[in-house]
Motif scaffolding. Structure first.
Motif, PDB file in Angstrom:
ATOM      1  N   VAL A 113      32.593 -69.045   7.748  1.00 10.93           N
ATOM      2  CA  VAL A 113      32.141 -67.647   7.804  1.00 10.93           C
ATOM      3  C   VAL A 113      32.279 -66.973   6.447  1.00 10.93           C
ATOM      4  O   VAL A 113      31.382 -66.272   5.975  1.00 10.93           O
ATOM      5  CB  VAL A 113      32.928 -66.903   8.894  1.00 10.93           C
ATOM      6  CG1 VAL A 113      32.777 -65.420   8.743  1.00 10.93           C
ATOM      7  CG2 VAL A 113      32.447 -67.343  10.240  1.00 10.93           C
ATOM      8  N   GLY A 116      29.647 -68.023   4.146  1.00 13.26           N
ATOM      9  CA  GLY A 116      28.400 -67.343   4.410  1.00 13.26           C
ATOM     10  C   GLY A 116      28.387 -65.930   3.871  1.00 13.26           C
ATOM     11  O   GLY A 116      27.401 -65.467   3.307  1.00 13.26           O
ATOM     12  N   PHE A 117      29.515 -65.230   4.013  1.00 14.98           N
ATOM     13  CA  PHE A 117      29.550 -63.858   3.542  1.00 14.98           C
ATOM     14  C   PHE A 117      29.521 -63.781   2.027  1.00 14.98           C
ATOM     15  O   PHE A 117      29.021 -62.810   1.463  1.00 14.98           O
ATOM     16  CB  PHE A 117      30.799 -63.140   4.071  1.00 14.98           C
ATOM     17  CG  PHE A 117      30.569 -62.514   5.412  1.00 14.98           C
ATOM     18  CD1 PHE A 117      31.121 -63.069   6.545  1.00 14.98           C
ATOM     19  CD2 PHE A 117      29.800 -61.387   5.544  1.00 14.98           C
ATOM     20  CE1 PHE A 117      30.904 -62.510   7.787  1.00 14.98           C
ATOM     21  CE2 PHE A 117      29.576 -60.805   6.781  1.00 14.98           C
ATOM     22  CZ  PHE A 117      30.124 -61.382   7.908  1.00 14.98           C
ATOM     23  N   LYS A 120      25.514 -65.548   1.085  1.00 14.37           N
ATOM     24  CA  LYS A 120      24.298 -64.989   1.667  1.00 14.37           C
ATOM     25  C   LYS A 120      24.682 -63.790   2.504  1.00 14.37           C
ATOM     26  O   LYS A 120      24.612 -63.829   3.718  1.00 14.37           O
ATOM     27  CB  LYS A 120      23.588 -66.039   2.539  1.00 14.37           C
ATOM     28  CG  LYS A 120      23.240 -67.275   1.782  1.00 14.37           C
ATOM     29  CD  LYS A 120      22.337 -68.245   2.518  1.00 14.37           C
ATOM     30  CE  LYS A 120      22.330 -68.222   3.988  1.00 14.37           C
ATOM     31  NZ  LYS A 120      21.434 -69.260   4.536  1.00 14.37           N
ATOM     32  N   SER A 124      24.028 -63.246   6.540  1.00 15.81           N
ATOM     33  CA  SER A 124      25.162 -63.322   7.455  1.00 15.81           C
ATOM     34  C   SER A 124      25.252 -62.068   8.306  1.00 15.81           C
ATOM     35  O   SER A 124      25.521 -62.139   9.498  1.00 15.81           O
ATOM     36  CB  SER A 124      26.467 -63.483   6.679  1.00 15.81           C
ATOM     37  OG  SER A 124      26.380 -64.570   5.824  1.00 15.81           O
ATOM     38  N   HIS A 127      22.766 -61.893  11.151  1.00 16.88           N
ATOM     39  CA  HIS A 127      23.020 -62.660  12.377  1.00 16.88           C
ATOM     40  C   HIS A 127      23.518 -61.782  13.504  1.00 16.88           C
ATOM     41  O   HIS A 127      23.417 -62.156  14.663  1.00 16.88           O
ATOM     42  CB  HIS A 127      24.078 -63.736  12.120  1.00 16.88           C
ATOM     43  CG  HIS A 127      23.513 -64.969  11.509  1.00 16.88           C
ATOM     44  ND1 HIS A 127      22.379 -65.577  11.988  1.00 16.88           N
ATOM     45  CD2 HIS A 127      23.908 -65.695  10.468  1.00 16.88           C
ATOM     46  CE1 HIS A 127      22.114 -66.631  11.240  1.00 16.88           C
ATOM     47  NE2 HIS A 127      23.027 -66.737  10.313  1.00 16.88           N
ATOM     48  N   TYR A 221      28.271 -74.033  12.528  1.00 17.22           N
ATOM     49  CA  TYR A 221      28.676 -72.786  11.884  1.00 17.22           C
ATOM     50  C   TYR A 221      28.434 -72.889  10.387  1.00 17.22           C
ATOM     51  O   TYR A 221      28.075 -71.920   9.727  1.00 17.22           O
ATOM     52  CB  TYR A 221      30.159 -72.499  12.148  1.00 17.22           C
ATOM     53  CG  TYR A 221      30.506 -72.378  13.611  1.00 17.22           C
ATOM     54  CD1 TYR A 221      31.764 -72.709  14.072  1.00 17.22           C
ATOM     55  CD2 TYR A 221      29.575 -71.932  14.534  1.00 17.22           C
ATOM     56  CE1 TYR A 221      32.086 -72.601  15.394  1.00 17.22           C
ATOM     57  CE2 TYR A 221      29.889 -71.829  15.868  1.00 17.22           C
ATOM     58  CZ  TYR A 221      31.144 -72.174  16.293  1.00 17.22           C
ATOM     59  OH  TYR A 221      31.458 -72.075  17.611  1.00 17.22           O
ATOM     60  N   ASP A 224      24.742 -72.390   9.630  1.00 20.83           N
ATOM     61  CA  ASP A 224      24.342 -70.993   9.685  1.00 20.83           C
ATOM     62  C   ASP A 224      24.682 -70.268   8.407  1.00 20.83           C
ATOM     63  O   ASP A 224      24.020 -69.325   8.016  1.00 20.83           O
ATOM     64  CB  ASP A 224      25.074 -70.286  10.835  1.00 20.83           C
ATOM     65  CG  ASP A 224      24.346 -70.541  12.137  1.00 20.83           C
ATOM     66  OD1 ASP A 224      24.939 -70.279  13.188  1.00 20.83           O
ATOM     67  OD2 ASP A 224      23.205 -71.000  12.084  1.00 20.83           O
ATOM     68  N   ASN A 225      25.776 -70.692   7.791  1.00 27.25           N
ATOM     69  CA  ASN A 225      26.316 -69.902   6.710  1.00 27.25           C
ATOM     70  C   ASN A 225      26.071 -70.512   5.346  1.00 27.25           C
ATOM     71  O   ASN A 225      26.657 -70.086   4.376  1.00 27.25           O
ATOM     72  CB  ASN A 225      27.829 -69.727   6.906  1.00 27.25           C
ATOM     73  CG  ASN A 225      28.093 -68.821   8.088  1.00 27.25           C
ATOM     74  OD1 ASN A 225      27.427 -67.826   8.264  1.00 27.25           O
ATOM     75  ND2 ASN A 225      29.034 -69.189   8.904  1.00 27.25           N
ATOM     76  N   THR A 226      25.254 -71.561   5.255  1.00 33.11           N
ATOM     77  CA  THR A 226      25.041 -72.143   3.929  1.00 33.11           C
ATOM     78  C   THR A 226      23.655 -71.832   3.417  1.00 33.11           C
ATOM     79  O   THR A 226      22.735 -71.781   4.203  1.00 33.11           O
ATOM     80  CB  THR A 226      25.170 -73.666   4.001  1.00 33.11           C
ATOM     81  OG1 THR A 226      26.155 -73.991   4.920  1.00 33.11           O
ATOM     82  CG2 THR A 226      25.547 -74.212   2.653  1.00 33.11           C
TER      83      THR A 226
END
Lengths: 226, 88
Positions: A113, A116-117, A120, A124, A127, A221, A224-226
């Motif tokens: 997480v 991701g923050f 991006k 993020s 989402h 996860y 989603d965050n890369t």
């Protein structure tokens, strides 16, 4: 039988020394390393397994996500081998303890997480709000999405703990029932024994599947965050 | 009769029974000595049973059997109560 049901889940100590440390260190000792290109059968089998896992799991990730491949492959090997070793009689399984699974789940989820923050931020945050929601539902939906984000590590840990613990408990109970029934009525004991055999096969599958699910979700996860 | 080879360098099978206590006391009990002993034991087992051309499954099975026996010994205290007897 009453208090003994949960006695196998107690952290093993010997004269006050926590042997659980030795037990957690046993699966890594069974996974060999070799300096040669072609080594013995045992090591070649492990190499084949790891190649299968990497191909299956890391194909969907971008190069940035693939930097996590060592972590994810170690994770699935550890959880798989620990669960399988726990199916041997009288052994202790570390993954039945919520503490172990939380220690595995929370850092991995938090790492994905935070990654991701950092890289991006807009995506993020986006989402939290799925596309095409009616405007009136937005506040409630953001709250629900936040809760579902924070529940991810808890769900990872509790899923693994509950599955493995429940399987072990069922094996204990049905095995005890079979033993008692042999003196009362042998045909019922035979049926119970067949149930026990089927359950053991299921437990082997569950041991491997749970490892796979855990790692797959972490990789999801990450994706989603890369 | 004095031995021709110094006591410290003999292997265990060559030590005579009367010399056994002094042989044990002469072993290296420092942490690096203990680590070396475990490493030697691991290497011996690995090279004998696993690192061979046609290694069989018994190489790993012996380790798992030893693990089961070890776990049984650890949990014997609770298992004592589950024996079959008339009065628990």
């Amino acid at each position: 039988m009453n208090e003994n049901l949960f006695a196998s889940f107690v952290t093993p100590t010997m004269m006050g020394l926590p042997i659980v440390i030795l037990i957690i260190m046993l699966p890594p000792m069974l996974l060999t390393s070799s300096k040669r290109l072609i080594s013995n059968r045992f090591h070649s089998f492990q190499q084949w397994l790891i190649k299968l896992i990497i191909k299956q799991m890391m194909l969907i990730h971008s190069p940035k996500g693939r930097t996590w491949s060592l972590m994810l492959v170690s994770l699935i090997m550890f959880i798989g081998s620990t669960n399988l070793l726990g199916l041997l009689p009288h052994t202790f399984t570390p993954t039945t303890q919520l503490s172990t699974n939380l220690c595995m789940a929370i850092p991995l989820w938090a790492g994905a997480v935070i990654l991701g923050f950092r890289h991006k931020l807009k995506a993020s945050l986006a989402h939290f709000l799925p596309q095409g929601t009616p405007i009136s539902l937005i506040p409630m939906l953001i709250i629900i999405e936040t809760i579902s984000l924070f529940i991810q590590p808890m769900a990872l840990a509790v899923r693994l703990t509950a599955n493995i613990t429940a399987g072990h408990l069922l094996i204990h109970l049905i095995g005890g029932a079979t033993l008692v029934l042999t003196s009362i009525s042998p045909p019922t004991a035979t049926i119970t024994f067949i149930i026990l055999a089927l359950l053991t096969i299921l437990e082997f599958a569950v041991a491997l599947i749970q490892a796979y699910v855990f790692t797959l979700l972490v990789s999801l996860y990450l994706h989603d965050n890369t | 009769m004095a031995s021709l080879v110094p006591l410290k360098e003999k292997k265990l099978m060559e030590v005579k029974l009367g010399e056994l206590p002094s042989w044990i006391l002469m072993r290296n009990f420092t942490p690096s000595g203990i680590v070396g002993a475990f490493q030697r034991g691991y290497d011996r087992y690995y090279n004998k049973y696993i690192n061979v051309r046609k290694g069989s499954i018994s190489g790993i099975n012996m380790v798992l059997a030893a693990y089961v026996v070890f776990s049984y010994c650890i949990s014997y205290k609770e298992l004592k109560h589950e024996r079959r007897c008339k009065y628990h």
